[in-house]
Write a protein that holds these residues in place. Structure first.
Motif, PDB file in Angstrom:
ATOM      1  N   TYR B  35     -13.206 -14.807  25.472  1.00 50.68           N
ATOM      2  CA  TYR B  35     -12.602 -13.609  24.905  1.00 50.68           C
ATOM      3  C   TYR B  35     -12.666 -12.477  25.929  1.00 50.68           C
ATOM      4  O   TYR B  35     -13.595 -12.401  26.749  1.00 50.68           O
ATOM      5  CB  TYR B  35     -13.364 -13.140  23.659  1.00 50.68           C
ATOM      6  CG  TYR B  35     -13.220 -14.012  22.446  1.00 50.68           C
ATOM      7  CD1 TYR B  35     -14.072 -15.096  22.237  1.00 50.68           C
ATOM      8  CD2 TYR B  35     -12.260 -13.732  21.471  1.00 50.68           C
ATOM      9  CE1 TYR B  35     -13.962 -15.892  21.097  1.00 50.68           C
ATOM     10  CE2 TYR B  35     -12.146 -14.515  20.339  1.00 50.68           C
ATOM     11  CZ  TYR B  35     -13.003 -15.588  20.159  1.00 50.68           C
ATOM     12  OH  TYR B  35     -12.892 -16.369  19.034  1.00 50.68           O
ATOM     13  N   GLN B  37     -12.940  -8.343  25.848  1.00 49.75           N
ATOM     14  CA  GLN B  37     -13.199  -7.208  24.967  1.00 49.75           C
ATOM     15  C   GLN B  37     -13.103  -5.923  25.776  1.00 49.75           C
ATOM     16  O   GLN B  37     -14.019  -5.577  26.531  1.00 49.75           O
ATOM     17  CB  GLN B  37     -14.571  -7.308  24.301  1.00 49.75           C
ATOM     18  CG  GLN B  37     -14.822  -6.220  23.281  1.00 49.75           C
ATOM     19  CD  GLN B  37     -16.182  -6.336  22.609  1.00 49.75           C
ATOM     20  OE1 GLN B  37     -17.038  -7.130  23.019  1.00 49.75           O
ATOM     21  NE2 GLN B  37     -16.391  -5.562  21.551  1.00 49.75           N
ATOM     22  N   GLY B  40     -13.762  -0.193  23.232  1.00 51.11           N
ATOM     23  CA  GLY B  40     -13.165   0.412  22.045  1.00 51.11           C
ATOM     24  C   GLY B  40     -12.288  -0.525  21.232  1.00 51.11           C
ATOM     25  O   GLY B  40     -11.687  -0.093  20.245  1.00 51.11           O
ATOM     26  N   GLN B  41     -12.213  -1.793  21.639  1.00 51.19           N
ATOM     27  CA  GLN B  41     -11.386  -2.762  20.923  1.00 51.19           C
ATOM     28  C   GLN B  41     -12.210  -3.982  20.541  1.00 51.19           C
ATOM     29  O   GLN B  41     -13.299  -4.208  21.058  1.00 51.19           O
ATOM     30  CB  GLN B  41     -10.199  -3.180  21.781  1.00 51.19           C
ATOM     31  CG  GLN B  41      -9.273  -2.028  22.144  1.00 51.19           C
ATOM     32  CD  GLN B  41      -8.065  -2.490  22.927  1.00 51.19           C
ATOM     33  OE1 GLN B  41      -7.701  -3.662  22.899  1.00 51.19           O
ATOM     34  NE2 GLN B  41      -7.414  -1.555  23.606  1.00 51.19           N
ATOM     35  N   GLY B  42     -11.661  -4.766  19.642  1.00 51.36           N
ATOM     36  CA  GLY B  42     -12.300  -6.009  19.295  1.00 51.36           C
ATOM     37  C   GLY B  42     -11.981  -7.084  20.319  1.00 51.36           C
ATOM     38  O   GLY B  42     -11.062  -6.939  21.126  1.00 51.36           O
ATOM     39  N   PRO B  43     -12.742  -8.158  20.306  1.00 51.85           N
ATOM     40  CA  PRO B  43     -12.488  -9.252  21.246  1.00 51.85           C
ATOM     41  C   PRO B  43     -11.104  -9.866  21.037  1.00 51.85           C
ATOM     42  O   PRO B  43     -10.643  -9.990  19.900  1.00 51.85           O
ATOM     43  CB  PRO B  43     -13.579 -10.276  20.906  1.00 51.85           C
ATOM     44  CG  PRO B  43     -14.630  -9.503  20.198  1.00 51.85           C
ATOM     45  CD  PRO B  43     -13.911  -8.429  19.456  1.00 51.85           C
ATOM     46  N   LEU B  45      -8.911 -13.322  22.041  1.00 54.20           N
ATOM     47  CA  LEU B  45      -9.046 -14.670  22.581  1.00 54.20           C
ATOM     48  C   LEU B  45      -8.150 -14.856  23.800  1.00 54.20           C
ATOM     49  O   LEU B  45      -6.952 -14.579  23.759  1.00 54.20           O
ATOM     50  CB  LEU B  45      -8.671 -15.709  21.527  1.00 54.20           C
ATOM     51  CG  LEU B  45      -8.796 -17.169  21.974  1.00 54.20           C
ATOM     52  CD1 LEU B  45     -10.258 -17.558  22.165  1.00 54.20           C
ATOM     53  CD2 LEU B  45      -8.121 -18.099  20.973  1.00 54.20           C
ATOM     54  N   LEU B  91     -16.439 -12.384  27.037  1.00 56.34           N
ATOM     55  CA  LEU B  91     -17.360 -13.074  26.141  1.00 56.34           C
ATOM     56  C   LEU B  91     -17.035 -14.558  26.089  1.00 56.34           C
ATOM     57  O   LEU B  91     -15.867 -14.943  26.014  1.00 56.34           O
ATOM     58  CB  LEU B  91     -17.239 -12.511  24.721  1.00 56.34           C
ATOM     59  CG  LEU B  91     -17.592 -11.042  24.536  1.00 56.34           C
ATOM     60  CD1 LEU B  91     -17.138 -10.560  23.166  1.00 56.34           C
ATOM     61  CD2 LEU B  91     -19.084 -10.832  24.688  1.00 56.34           C
TER      62      LEU B  91
END
Lengths: 113, 113
Positions: B35, B37, B40-43, B45, B91
């Motif tokens: 991932y 990331q 300030g954002q979500g992961p 894919l 990640l």
């Protein structure tokens, strides 16, 4: 396509306060819903999940109920602790082989002693 | 049980340089994910492997990003050449199978100058 919207942070509360972090979603079909937590310096951890409408996921005093009628999965805790300070991510997945998990932007939570 | 291991934890490079990240998943986990990331954002894919085969790489910028999992265990993610907008935390996660709970590593924080 699928999407997740969660309340923007940071959220700052005093210890023992009641916590709500709002999360709404848009999805085709019947997705599974998740809350992940990211403590400082650590990777994401699954906090709780719900796989069908009206299911309640719970863990470590946190709860969230899968509300299909309002397309929501709000995270709640009755009495927060300083150790709950972290970033919380709402996420969904259709749990098909070709469907990826979609994460919200995350909500940073600060708990003051 | 050992968790997902990633290295390095931090990397600073200049734009147009190359960089590689390494991930060792939990023993026995067939599915591995990378991932991105951004702050300030979500992961998001980038790529998903099932054993040593690619299941989903639809969001991988293939002109500069590549990943492999040759023996179905460890994986490497490479960026060549890096751009400023690649600055993010990368990640790695693994799960027993594609529908199971994902376990995340601590991530590699990349800064591109």
């Amino acid at each position: 396509g699928n999407s997740v919207t969660q309340m923007e942070g940071p959220v700052t509360l005093s210890e023992e306060a009641f916590l709500t972090i709002n999360c709404t979603y848009t999805a085709t079909g019947y997705p599974s819903l998740f809350w992940y937590v990211q403590y400082p310096g650590e990777g994401l951890q699954l906090l709780l999940k719900a796989t069908k409408a009206d299911d309640k996921g719970s863990n470590k005093g946190f709860e969230a109920t899968y509300r299909k009628e309002t397309t929501s999965f709000h995270l709640e805790k009755g009495s927060v602790q300083v150790s709950d300070s972290a970033v919380y991510f709402c996420a969904l997945s259709n749990m098909n082989r070709d469907d990826k998990i979609i994460f919200g932007k995350g909500t940073r939570l600060h708990i003051l002693p | 049980e050992a968790g997902v291991a990633q290295s390095p934890r931090y990397k600073i490079i200049e734009k147009r340089q190359s960089v590689a990240f390494w991930c060792n998943p939990i023993s026995g986990h067939a599915t591995l994910y990378w991932y991105q990331q951004i702050l300030g954002q979500g992961p998001k894919l980038l790529i998903q492997f099932q054993n040593n085969g690619v299941v989903d790489d639809s969001q991988l910028p293939k002109d500069r990003f590549s990943a492999e999992r040759l023996k179905g265990v460890d994986s490497t993610l490479k960026i060549q050449p890096a751009k400023l907008e690649d600055s993010a935390v990368y990640l790695c996660a693994s799960s027993w199978d594609w529908a199971d709970t994902q376990y995340f590593g601590p991530g590699t924080r990349l800064t591109v100058l």
